[in-house]
Design an enzyme around this catalytic site. Structure first.
Site, PDB file in Angstrom:
ATOM      1  N   LYS A   3      -8.873  -7.206 -12.847  1.00 22.37           N
ATOM      2  CA  LYS A   3     -10.096  -6.390 -12.694  1.00 22.37           C
ATOM      3  C   LYS A   3     -10.012  -5.166 -13.592  1.00 22.37           C
ATOM      4  O   LYS A   3      -8.919  -4.723 -13.985  1.00 22.37           O
ATOM      5  CB  LYS A   3     -10.307  -5.952 -11.245  1.00 22.37           C
ATOM      6  CG  LYS A   3      -9.226  -5.026 -10.644  1.00 22.37           C
ATOM      7  CD  LYS A   3      -9.429  -3.542 -10.883  1.00 22.37           C
ATOM      8  CE  LYS A   3      -8.297  -2.702 -10.306  1.00 22.37           C
ATOM      9  NZ  LYS A   3      -8.115  -1.377 -10.854  1.00 22.37           N
TER      10      LYS A   3
ATOM     11  N   ASP B 177      -6.173  -3.142  -2.814  1.00 22.12           N
ATOM     12  CA  ASP B 177      -7.001  -3.893  -3.766  1.00 22.12           C
ATOM     13  C   ASP B 177      -7.036  -5.406  -3.483  1.00 22.12           C
ATOM     14  O   ASP B 177      -7.798  -6.136  -4.108  1.00 22.12           O
ATOM     15  CB  ASP B 177      -6.466  -3.719  -5.207  1.00 22.12           C
ATOM     16  CG  ASP B 177      -6.865  -2.366  -5.809  1.00 22.12           C
ATOM     17  OD1 ASP B 177      -7.746  -1.696  -5.238  1.00 22.12           O
ATOM     18  OD2 ASP B 177      -6.285  -2.004  -6.851  1.00 22.12           O
TER      19      ASP B 177
HETATM   20  P1  ATP Z   1      -3.178  -1.667  -9.407  1.00 22.34           P
HETATM   21  O1  ATP Z   1      -4.242  -1.758 -10.472  1.00 22.34           O
HETATM   22  O2  ATP Z   1      -3.472  -2.457  -8.156  1.00 22.34           O
HETATM   23  O3  ATP Z   1      -2.696  -0.257  -9.152  1.00 22.34           O
HETATM   24  P2  ATP Z   1      -1.277  -2.329 -11.417  1.00 22.34           P
HETATM   25  O4  ATP Z   1      -1.961  -3.311 -12.315  1.00 22.34           O
HETATM   26  O5  ATP Z   1      -1.285  -0.915 -11.874  1.00 22.34           O
HETATM   27  O6  ATP Z   1      -1.901  -2.436  -9.986  1.00 22.34           O
HETATM   28  P3  ATP Z   1       0.897  -4.143 -11.015  1.00 22.34           P
HETATM   29  O7  ATP Z   1       0.782  -4.994 -12.248  1.00 22.34           O
HETATM   30  O8  ATP Z   1       0.457  -4.745  -9.750  1.00 22.34           O
HETATM   31  O9  ATP Z   1       0.223  -2.731 -11.222  1.00 22.34           O
HETATM   32  O10 ATP Z   1       2.442  -3.690 -10.933  1.00 22.34           O
HETATM   33  C1  ATP Z   1       2.875  -2.593 -10.165  1.00 22.34           C
HETATM   34  C2  ATP Z   1       4.359  -2.784  -9.792  1.00 22.34           C
HETATM   35  O11 ATP Z   1       4.445  -3.832  -8.835  1.00 22.34           O
HETATM   36  C3  ATP Z   1       5.229  -3.175 -10.960  1.00 22.34           C
HETATM   37  O12 ATP Z   1       6.152  -2.160 -11.188  1.00 22.34           O
HETATM   38  C4  ATP Z   1       5.927  -4.462 -10.542  1.00 22.34           C
HETATM   39  O13 ATP Z   1       7.319  -4.428 -10.686  1.00 22.34           O
HETATM   40  C5  ATP Z   1       5.580  -4.655  -9.070  1.00 22.34           C
HETATM   41  N1  ATP Z   1       5.198  -6.046  -8.747  1.00 22.34           N
HETATM   42  C6  ATP Z   1       5.488  -6.692  -7.604  1.00 22.34           C
HETATM   43  N2  ATP Z   1       4.968  -7.916  -7.596  1.00 22.34           N
HETATM   44  C7  ATP Z   1       4.272  -8.071  -8.748  1.00 22.34           C
HETATM   45  C8  ATP Z   1       3.498  -9.126  -9.308  1.00 22.34           C
HETATM   46  N3  ATP Z   1       3.334 -10.285  -8.670  1.00 22.34           N
HETATM   47  N4  ATP Z   1       2.913  -8.901 -10.502  1.00 22.34           N
HETATM   48  C9  ATP Z   1       3.054  -7.711 -11.131  1.00 22.34           C
HETATM   49  N5  ATP Z   1       3.798  -6.704 -10.669  1.00 22.34           N
HETATM   50  C10 ATP Z   1       4.402  -6.855  -9.478  1.00 22.34           C
END
Ligand code: ATP
Length: 295
Positions: A12, A138
């Site tokens: 998203k 989310d």
């Molecule tokens: P949001 O937009 O919901 O804040 P994000 O895109 O900023 O999320 P993610 O890619 O979800 O962040 O990653 C955040 C942290 O979660 C990372 O440091 C990662 O190590 C951990 N993590 C745990 N499970 C997953 C997964 N399935 N995919 C990605 N990261 C993950």
């Protein structure tokens, strides 16, 4: 009998992100316009004879145990549905990690959705969303998908008119942003500028891409950009290359630009890639796949 299911876990962006207050438990109250884009991870769920949950991914720095939110999603359903035996989860990541694109949340949503189908659990969508909320704010939106207003801590969802067609350029600079630190720094600000979320809702109704883009705004830019000035540089490069508007997604550091035509978006992609400011650069588009109420 089917033993395997492949689910697309879509990313998203936020077309608008405002923070309106803090709950007593410390969670921030938000008003966000969420938009699913055609950039995704593949989540494969396979039944296996040996009990337990095994998880593998193509990225060696991601956790494969209970620290992975997709693993947590599987464990949550397994606890309530003893008929679920052993499972293998394979996650092929394409969505940039820790980028403000709900990468982990969409993986968790795909696991909930996929396991419900694979094991014929018959869990209605609103219940799946309740499970999702236990994992992250989310996750319910990642189950719903499409264009939506997210309020509360992100879990109160209202469907909105679909985003008009356009090309979206995504660029993630190689910096890490601590979401916690971003929100803490925002709390310290006295008068951050709030984006016009209600106008964006009107723009979506009117299907006016120009106005929608002009009204884009993310209150978190106020704190993330001073920490990582390259975010502002990428935004500028995108507008110089013809983007109607550009903005940071979530707490960053990913920047996206809205383009009326795809060829301009590809030209901008080349400029950004050549400059070296971001390595993960993709041209994508809004996608309005919706999961209906209880399918
Ligand atoms: P949001 O937009 O919901 O804040 P994000 O895109 O900023 O999320 P993610 O890619 O979800 O962040 O990653 C955040 C942290 O979660 C990372 O440091 C990662 O190590 C951990 N993590 C745990 N499970 C997953 C997964 N399935 N995919 C990605 N990261 C993950």
């Amino acid at each position: 009998m089917t033993n395997v299911i492949h689910v697309k876990a879509l990313a998203k962006i936020n077309l608008g992100l405002d923070v309106t207050g803090i709950r007593e438990d410390g969670y921030h109250l938000v008003r966000m316009i969420m938009q699913t884009i055609d950039l995704f991870d593949w989540v494969t769920i396979r039944k296996c004879s040996e009990d337990g949950i095994r998880l593998t991914t193509n990225l060696n720095f991601l956790p494969t145990d209970e620290h992975n939110i997709a693993y947590q999603a599987a464990a949550l359903l397994k606890k309530d549905y003893p008929q679920i035996g052993g499972i293998e989860l394979r996650i092929h990541k394409c969505i940039p990690v820790a980028a403000g694109m709900a990468g982990g949340s969409t993986n968790a949503a795909a696991v909930l959705y996929g396991m419900n189908k694979l094991f014929r659990l018959g869990i209605p969508m609103h219940r799946l969303m309740e499970y999702g909320l236990q994992l992250g704010a989310d996750v319910p939106y990642c189950l719903l998908r499409g264009t939506a207003l997210a309020e509360g801590i992100g879990e109160k969802l209202t469907r909105l008119d679909a985003m008009p067609e356009c090309a979206i350029l995504i660029a993630k600079p190689p910096v890490s942003v601590s979401t916690k630190l971003v929100y803490q720094s925002l709390d310290a600000l006295e008068e951050p500028e709030h984006p016009p979320i209600d106008l964006q809702i009107e723009d979506l109704k009117a299907q006016d891409l120009q106005e929608l883009s002009k009204h884009m705004g993310n209150v978190l830019e106020t704190v993330t950009i001073p920490m990582h000035p390259e975010i502002a540089q990428i935004k500028e490069m995108m507008t110089e290359c013809g983007a109607i508007s550009s903005m940071m997604s979530g707490s960053g550091p990913t920047v996206f630009g809205i383009f009326e035509n795809e060829s301009q978006a590809y030209e901008a992609k080349n400029v950004i890639r050549k400059s070296g400011i971001a390595k993960q650069v993709y041209v994508t588009r809004p996608i309005n796949v919706r999961r209906k109420g209880d399918d």
